[in-house]
Scaffold this motif. Structure first.
Motif, short mmCIF file in Angstrom:
data_model
loop_
_atom_site.label_atom_id
_atom_site.label_comp_id
_atom_site.label_asym_id
_atom_site.label_seq_id
_atom_site.Cartn_x
_atom_site.Cartn_y
_atom_site.Cartn_z
N ASP A 1 28.53 14.45 68.96
CA ASP A 1 27.52 15.24 68.25
C ASP A 1 26.82 16.23 69.19
O ASP A 1 26.46 17.34 68.77
CB ASP A 1 26.49 14.31 67.60
CG ASP A 1 27.07 13.55 66.42
OD1 ASP A 1 28.14 13.98 65.93
OD2 ASP A 1 26.48 12.54 66.01
N THR B 1 26.55 20.21 68.53
CA THR B 1 25.27 20.91 68.45
C THR B 1 25.21 22.06 69.44
O THR B 1 24.78 23.17 69.12
CB THR B 1 24.12 19.92 68.73
OG1 THR B 1 24.15 18.88 67.76
CG2 THR B 1 22.78 20.63 68.67
N GLY C 1 26.78 21.72 64.97
CA GLY C 1 25.95 20.61 64.52
C GLY C 1 24.64 21.10 63.95
O GLY C 1 24.54 22.22 63.43
N ASP C 2 23.63 20.24 64.05
CA ASP C 2 22.31 20.62 63.55
C ASP C 2 21.75 21.77 64.37
O ASP C 2 21.95 21.86 65.58
CB ASP C 2 21.36 19.42 63.62
CG ASP C 2 21.83 18.28 62.72
OD1 ASP C 2 22.50 18.58 61.72
OD2 ASP C 2 21.53 17.12 63.05
N ASP C 3 21.02 22.63 63.72
CA ASP C 3 20.42 23.78 64.40
C ASP C 3 19.27 23.31 65.28
O ASP C 3 18.30 22.74 64.82
CB ASP C 3 19.91 24.78 63.35
CG ASP C 3 19.37 26.05 64.02
OD1 ASP C 3 18.65 26.79 63.32
OD2 ASP C 3 19.67 26.27 65.20
N GLN C 4 19.41 23.59 66.58
CA GLN C 4 18.37 23.22 67.53
C GLN C 4 17.56 24.43 68.00
O GLN C 4 16.70 24.30 68.85
CB GLN C 4 19.01 22.52 68.74
CG GLN C 4 19.72 21.22 68.39
CD GLN C 4 18.76 20.14 67.95
OE1 GLN C 4 17.62 20.09 68.42
NE2 GLN C 4 19.20 19.28 67.04
#
Length: 288
Positions: free
Chosen positions: A63, A67, A72-75
């Motif tokens: 993950d 990212t 992946g999730d927007d950081q």
């Protein structure tokens, strides 16, 4: 008492013990040097919920890499853009340095005059001088000239790192070439410029390849100049990888993944450079 060919004397045993001890010391040093990389790999594979709870017992996941690479999730950290920025400015700095440094190295190898060594030493001083000694004047100039946080500004400042390296190494390559080769070309009607491009330069291609790769690695790994002279548009991976450490809870797994991803281009180039370095070290060792 003498020992025959099939016996083992005290001297042989001692040499074997020393050899085993030396090999053991090398293995220990290798493990010591490799441990930070292994630890970074472990951190990058840890899920966020197990980041601080365990050391070696965890469920591996990719993950962090998803990212970092934008899958992946927007950081809020455009690491892929930082990666591309590093490629652009590093390649630009190397190409600019080659365009200036190769003729300069050839001239330094072929023409000597009073003060030429002092001039070369002054050029080299730009390489080993601490970057912090020039960063404040550069920051002020970049702000006034509109070069702050631009590709042009980063390419121009990184060639301060790569140019001295190219000139000094390539001067040795050109010095090892016999001047008679170029003199023969001049007698055939070639100009000095034509002799440089058609005679001297092709003979030092291994050196050009090796020094280009070394210069790229030095430009890619530079940290101080991108830290002070960029903010977002031209920021490189060396600074961008630290962006994951911001906030209330530092994301060490993302930082580790970003650092490992940023190592890939220099590592590939380092593996490619090996055969050129071998040829470069032996270049000119045997002269007719």
């Amino acid at each position: 008492m003498t020992t025959g060919p099939g016996t083992t004397g005290p001297g042989t045993v001692k040499r074997r013990v020393i050899a085993v001890a030396a090999d053991g010391a090398l293995v220990l040093y290798f493990l010591f040097a490799l441990f930070p990389v292994a630890w970074m790999m472990i951190l990058s594979l840890k899920p966020a919920e197990q980041l601080f709870s365990t050391y070696f017992s965890f469920t591996p996941t990719l993950d962090s890499y998803r990212t970092v690479l934008g899958a992946g999730d927007d950081q809020g950290v455009p690491f892929v853009r930082f990666f591309l920025n590093s490629l652009v400015v590093s390649l630009g700095a190397v190409l600019l340095s080659l365009a200036i440094g190769l003729p300069a190295a050839y001239a330094a190898a072929r023409w000597r005059f009073k003060g030429s060594e002092n001039l070369m030493f002054t050029l080299l001083s730009f390489r080993f001088a601490p970057e912090l000694t020039v960063i404040i004047p550069l920051f002020v100039l970049y702000q006034q000239l509109g070069l702050f946080d631009t590709y042009l500004g980063m390419v121009w400042v990184l060639q301060l790192v790569t140019l001295p390296l190219i000139v000094w190494i390539m001067r040795s390559y050109f010095s090892d070439l016999s001047p008679e080769l170029e003199q023969a070309a001049l007698l055939d009607g070639y100009t000095r410029k034509q002799a440089f491009f058609t005679v001297a330069l092709p003979l030092v291609k291994p050196g050009v390849a090796a020094v280009s790769l070394l210069a790229f690695i030095f430009a890619w790994n530079n940290f101080v100049f991108p830290l002070i002279l960029t903010s977002s548009d031209a920021q490189t991976v060396t600074v961008g990888a630290l962006s994951f450490l911001g906030g209330d809870r530092p994301k060490y797994n993302l930082t580790a993944a970003a650092a490992l991803v940023s190592v890939v281009p220099p590592l590939l180039l380092a593996l490619t450079i090996q055969r050129y370095l071998v040829r470069g070290l032996s270049f000119g060792a045997v002269k007719s």
